[in-house]
Design a protein around this motif. Structure first.
Motif, short mmCIF file in Angstrom:
data_model
loop_
_atom_site.label_atom_id
_atom_site.label_comp_id
_atom_site.label_asym_id
_atom_site.label_seq_id
_atom_site.Cartn_x
_atom_site.Cartn_y
_atom_site.Cartn_z
N ASP A 1 -47.65 -31.35 21.22
CA ASP A 1 -47.88 -30.59 20.31
C ASP A 1 -47.16 -29.29 19.64
O ASP A 1 -47.70 -28.28 20.76
N LEU A 2 -46.29 -28.69 18.52
CA LEU A 2 -46.42 -27.14 18.55
C LEU A 2 -47.60 -26.91 18.00
O LEU A 2 -48.27 -27.21 18.05
N ALA A 3 -47.39 -25.23 17.56
CA ALA A 3 -48.45 -24.75 16.94
C ALA A 3 -48.22 -25.57 15.76
O ALA A 3 -48.12 -25.37 14.56
N HIS A 4 -49.83 -25.88 15.53
CA HIS A 4 -50.18 -27.16 13.99
C HIS A 4 -51.64 -25.74 13.47
O HIS A 4 -51.86 -25.88 12.36
N CYS B 1 -47.83 -19.21 13.57
CA CYS B 1 -47.03 -21.02 13.89
C CYS B 1 -45.79 -20.67 13.64
O CYS B 1 -45.91 -21.12 14.68
N ASP C 1 -43.43 -20.97 17.29
CA ASP C 1 -43.03 -22.35 17.10
C ASP C 1 -41.70 -22.20 16.90
O ASP C 1 -40.30 -22.83 18.58
N PHE D 1 -40.21 -20.44 20.53
CA PHE D 1 -40.68 -21.70 22.09
C PHE D 1 -39.94 -22.93 21.65
O PHE D 1 -38.50 -23.05 22.78
N ALA E 1 -51.19 -19.17 22.57
CA ALA E 1 -50.30 -20.74 22.60
C ALA E 1 -51.63 -22.38 22.88
O ALA E 1 -50.95 -22.59 21.69
N ALA F 1 -50.83 -25.36 20.63
CA ALA F 1 -49.47 -25.48 21.03
C ALA F 1 -49.19 -26.26 22.39
O ALA F 1 -49.45 -25.99 23.04
N CYS F 2 -50.28 -26.97 22.45
CA CYS F 2 -49.87 -28.28 23.76
C CYS F 2 -48.80 -28.41 24.72
O CYS F 2 -48.62 -29.32 25.10
N LEU G 1 -46.42 -26.55 25.16
CA LEU G 1 -46.68 -25.36 25.83
C LEU G 1 -46.15 -25.34 28.11
O LEU G 1 -45.93 -25.39 28.59
#
Length: 192
Positions: free
Chosen positions: A126-129, A144, A148, A151, A171, A176-177, A179
């Motif tokens: 996932d991106l930053a949520h 966020c 994103d 990244f 992160a 943001a998993c 990364l």
């Protein structure tokens, strides 16, 4: 081979976890899709080779045998791999510093280069949520979105040094998993 993270992985965050089961399965009932299912055999031989090389490089690694994949792994595999079309291997990286993840990718790269198999590597996360209850629109816009954008820019421009420079704690705080799995993937494909 799929690099992914999961909530369950947080229990064993100091270890690289290689999921090896006779068959992987995924279903999407938590999203309201009661019909779609996916299954494919795993590649236990490749998983064992990667584990041995990671352990030899003094990277803590373990096997996991649960055949049911979470959505982070199940969705991309369902979309990319035909039912039973190929063997799959799912790896969840340890939660460690960025250079260590990149180095682990380099170890996996060496293992894959020795293999006579055709191997595709996919990173899924996932991106930053910023899914916190107290997260506001302003917090999302200030924290966020900039993360994103930076990244995604680093990924698109293939800038490993930029990925390595990201604040890993930030992160993780932003959820943001992608990364850690991206760092491992960059380590795998660096120099190819």
């Amino acid at each position: 081979m799929l690099l992914t993270t999961s909530d369950e992985h947080r229990k064993h965050s100091s270890l690289f976890r290689i999921t090896v089961s006779q068959n992987y399965t995924a279903e999407f009932t938590e999203f309201g899709d009661l019909l779609t299912t996916w299954s494919s055999p795993s590649d236990a031989v490749l998983g064992t080779e990667i584990k041995n090389d990671l352990v030899h490089a003094q990277i803590k690694t373990t096997f996991k045998s649960d055949p049911c994949l979470n959505y982070t792994a199940g969705v991309p595999l369902h979309l990319l791999v035909k039912e039973g079309g190929m063997n799959v291997l799912v790896i969840s990286p340890a939660e460690t510093d960025a250079p260590a993840l990149f180095r682990a990718g380099a170890v996996i790269h060496a293992t894959l280069q020795r293999s006579a198999k055709r191997i595709a590597c996919i990173a899924s996360g996932d991106l930053a949520h910023c899914g916190e209850k107290k997260a506001t629109h302003e917090h999302y816009a200030k924290s966020c979105l900039p993360f994103d954008y930076m990244f995604l820019d680093a990924l698109q421009k293939k800038r490993s040094e930029t990925l390595l420079a990201f604040n890993y704690a930030t992160a993780e705080q932003l959820g943001a998993c992608a990364l850690p799995v991206s760092l491992v993937l960059r380590g795998i494909i660096e120099g190819m």
